[in-house]
Design an enzyme around this catalytic site. Structure first.
Site, PDB file in Angstrom:
ATOM      1  N   ASP A 186       0.845  -1.190   0.000  1.00  0.00           N
ATOM      2  CA  ASP A 186       0.000   0.000   0.000  1.00  0.00           C
ATOM      3  C   ASP A 186       0.884   1.246   0.000  1.00  0.00           C
ATOM      4  O   ASP A 186       2.105   1.161   0.133  1.00  0.00           O
ATOM      5  CB  ASP A 186      -0.996  -0.025   1.151  1.00  0.00           C
ATOM      6  N   SER A 187       0.267   2.398  -0.135  1.00  0.00           N
ATOM      7  CA  SER A 187       1.045   3.609  -0.389  1.00  0.00           C
ATOM      8  C   SER A 187       1.477   4.365   0.858  1.00  0.00           C
ATOM      9  O   SER A 187       2.313   5.246   0.792  1.00  0.00           O
ATOM     10  CB  SER A 187       0.226   4.565  -1.253  1.00  0.00           C
ATOM     11  N   GLY A 188       0.877   4.037   1.992  1.00  0.00           N
ATOM     12  CA  GLY A 188       1.070   4.840   3.196  1.00  0.00           C
ATOM     13  C   GLY A 188      -0.048   5.844   3.395  1.00  0.00           C
ATOM     14  O   GLY A 188      -0.148   6.475   4.437  1.00  0.00           O
ATOM     15  N   GLY A 189      -0.921   5.982   2.391  1.00  0.00           N
ATOM     16  CA  GLY A 189      -1.995   6.961   2.476  1.00  0.00           C
ATOM     17  C   GLY A 189      -2.980   6.693   3.600  1.00  0.00           C
ATOM     18  O   GLY A 189      -3.459   7.617   4.257  1.00  0.00           O
TER      19      GLY A 189
ATOM     20  N   ASP B 143      -2.355   8.551  -1.947  1.00  0.00           N
ATOM     21  CA  ASP B 143      -3.658   9.208  -1.966  1.00  0.00           C
ATOM     22  C   ASP B 143      -4.000   9.703  -0.572  1.00  0.00           C
ATOM     23  O   ASP B 143      -3.291   9.430   0.394  1.00  0.00           O
ATOM     24  CB  ASP B 143      -4.734   8.243  -2.454  1.00  0.00           C
TER      25      ASP B 143
ATOM     26  N   GLN C  22     -11.151   8.027  -5.088  1.00  0.00           N
ATOM     27  CA  GLN C  22     -11.619   8.619  -3.837  1.00  0.00           C
ATOM     28  C   GLN C  22     -12.849   9.485  -4.118  1.00  0.00           C
ATOM     29  O   GLN C  22     -13.345   9.524  -5.233  1.00  0.00           O
ATOM     30  CB  GLN C  22     -10.498   9.431  -3.184  1.00  0.00           C
TER      31      GLN C  22
ATOM     32  N   ASP D 168      -8.567  -6.916   0.412  1.00  0.00           N
ATOM     33  CA  ASP D 168      -7.666  -7.110   1.551  1.00  0.00           C
ATOM     34  C   ASP D 168      -8.367  -6.589   2.790  1.00  0.00           C
ATOM     35  O   ASP D 168      -9.236  -5.717   2.697  1.00  0.00           O
ATOM     36  CB  ASP D 168      -6.339  -6.347   1.366  1.00  0.00           C
TER      37      ASP D 168
ATOM     38  N   CYS E 171     -14.183 -27.638   7.623  1.00  0.00           N
ATOM     39  CA  CYS E 171     -12.903 -27.030   7.236  1.00  0.00           C
ATOM     40  C   CYS E 171     -11.782 -28.071   7.316  1.00  0.00           C
ATOM     41  O   CYS E 171     -11.733 -28.859   8.262  1.00  0.00           O
ATOM     42  CB  CYS E 171     -12.594 -25.852   8.153  1.00  0.00           C
TER      43      CYS E 171
ATOM     44  N   CYS F 297      -8.442 -27.118   7.228  1.00  0.00           N
ATOM     45  CA  CYS F 297      -7.202 -26.390   7.507  1.00  0.00           C
ATOM     46  C   CYS F 297      -6.362 -27.182   8.517  1.00  0.00           C
ATOM     47  O   CYS F 297      -6.863 -28.087   9.192  1.00  0.00           O
ATOM     48  CB  CYS F 297      -7.499 -24.991   8.031  1.00  0.00           C
TER      49      CYS F 297
ATOM     50  N   CYS G 122      -8.067 -27.182  12.071  1.00  0.00           N
ATOM     51  CA  CYS G 122      -9.269 -28.006  12.220  1.00  0.00           C
ATOM     52  C   CYS G 122      -8.972 -29.495  12.092  1.00  0.00           C
ATOM     53  O   CYS G 122      -9.700 -30.323  12.651  1.00  0.00           O
ATOM     54  CB  CYS G 122     -10.322 -27.581  11.192  1.00  0.00           C
TER      55      CYS G 122
ATOM     56  N   HIS H 236      -6.409 -20.454  11.022  1.00  0.00           N
ATOM     57  CA  HIS H 236      -7.737 -20.907  10.594  1.00  0.00           C
ATOM     58  C   HIS H 236      -8.459 -19.818   9.813  1.00  0.00           C
ATOM     59  O   HIS H 236      -9.018 -20.090   8.728  1.00  0.00           O
ATOM     60  CB  HIS H 236      -8.596 -21.316  11.793  1.00  0.00           C
TER      61      HIS H 236
END
Length: 377
Positions: A89-92, A143, A194, A271, A309, A311, A314, A340
């Site tokens: 990410d940009s830090g924005g 941004d 934005q 994300d 599940c 995983c 589990c 999990h």
């Protein structure tokens, strides 16, 4: 770099190819803020948990160990031993979260480090330089994320400035990729839409942003206080103006139900810190809804977190055991719970892709969108 292989309504099935591999979309990016998933989960664990794209944070890695250090050690992929696709990410957003410690000008943002209070300046050029040093496959444009609700005139001025910042990001990114010591010459830049919760600003900003050639386009500034239905309406307003041949990324979202609904509205990338953050507090996701493992009712429950599940957690541990670890304050509780939840999110995306491949996404949405927003037994 990106191709749509199938559609169902507005939902898209695709592939995103970058220097470190190909990711199947829709995709959830697992958030490794400082080069690690909070909860003692490593890059090696991410492979076992089905992660396709790892996301790290420009602001935090700039502060420590320093992006120059990471570059000297061969870039973030080598530093954290992750060989798959990576986005930074940009830090924005950190600028947004440090509201009381920042000053925004046309040049960029001056703010105080949350670690030691020292003054730091970051603008479009600095953000691009840091991300070039990290060597991610996708660099996000710098941004400003405004708080919702925001005054109309401030939101308008902010998204106009974000557009000007994108032009500077594009120029600096091109310059950096041409340098002989560039860590990842195949890195691409994503622009960010934005405009707060104002549909007219969002649409105008998306149209203008799309005129600047980028590897993909994101919708930012949502899931920061506005009602869920407002978020959905903004996506619906913006989506028709996003290039069809580029990936679409909804930043910072969200719950399993949010993801299903956003896929239905044409989003490809997601994300969110939610799966890891919730896990560290004992809130686990299952195919019947969420549950809080700290509850007394799980004290003698020998079932896995989710019987459906497969995983690593589990397959091997009971709800009663994980509850005991949380009550006892054992670090293992956080690690197993985070593993999990990340597996669940990556499995959710795999099932969405399978449903799209089979022309069954509408049925999948009807069965799970509401169910996953509720609580499990």
């Amino acid at each position: 770099m990106f191709r749509v292989t199938k559609t169902e309504g507005k939902a898209r099935r695709g592939e995103f190819t970058c220097p470190h591999g190909t990711a199947q979309t829709p995709v959830f990016m697992n958030v490794g803020t400082q080069g690690a998933i909070k909860g003692a989960v490593s890059a090696l664990d991410l492979k076992e948990l089905g992660c396709q794209i790892e996301l790290s944070n420009t602001y935090h890695l700039h502060l420590r160990p320093g992006d120059g250090v990471v570059k000297e050690l061969g870039g973030l992929h080598r530093f954290m031993h992750w060989d798959g696709p990576m986005l930074t990410d940009s830090g924005g957003f950190q600028v947004f979260s440090l509201a009381g410690l920042r000053k925004i000008t046309e040049e960029g943002v001056t703010f105080s480090s949350h670690i030691d209070g020292r003054r730091i300046f970051m603008g479009p050029e600095e953000s691009m330089q840091i991300q070039a040093n990290l060597g991610s496959d996708v660099a996000m444009a710098f941004d400003e994320c405004v708080e919702n609700p925001a005054p109309y005139e401030y939101a308008k001025a902010s998204c106009e400035r974000t557009l000007r910042w994108l032009e500077r990001c594009r120029a600096e990114h091109d310059r950096l990729l041409a340098l002989p010591d560039c860590v990842n010459p195949g890195q691409v830049l994503f622009g960010i839409n934005q405009g707060a919760t104002y549909e007219d600003l969002r649409v105008w900003h998306m149209k203008e942003t799309a005129k600047i050639d980028c590897g993909g386009y994101a919708i930012g500034g949502l899931a920061v206080g506005e009602p869920t239905e407002v978020m959905y309406s903004i996506i619906e307003a913006v989506e028709p103006h996003m290039p069809e041949d580029k990936p679409r990324y909804l930043m910072g979202v969200g719950t399993p139900s949010n993801i299903i609904e956003a896929v239905a509205r044409g989003v490809d990338f997601f994300d969110c810190v939610m799966p890891a953050r919730n896990a560290r507090h004992g809130k686990l996701f299952t195919w019947e809804g969420s549950l809080n493992l700290k509850n007394e009712r799980f004290k003698l429950d020998q079932r896995p977190i989710d019987p459906r599940c497969d995983c690593p957690v589990c397959r091997n541990f009971s709800r009663a055991y994980l509850r005991h670890l949380f009550v006892a304050g054992e670090m293992l509780a956080m690690r197993l719970a985070v593993m999990h939840n990340l597996y669940f999110y990556n499995s959710l995306m795999a099932r969405i892709r399978d449903a799209l491949d089979g022309g069954q996404f509408a049925a999948f949405r009807a069965e799970y969108s509401e169910k996953l927003a509720g609580r499990a037994d």
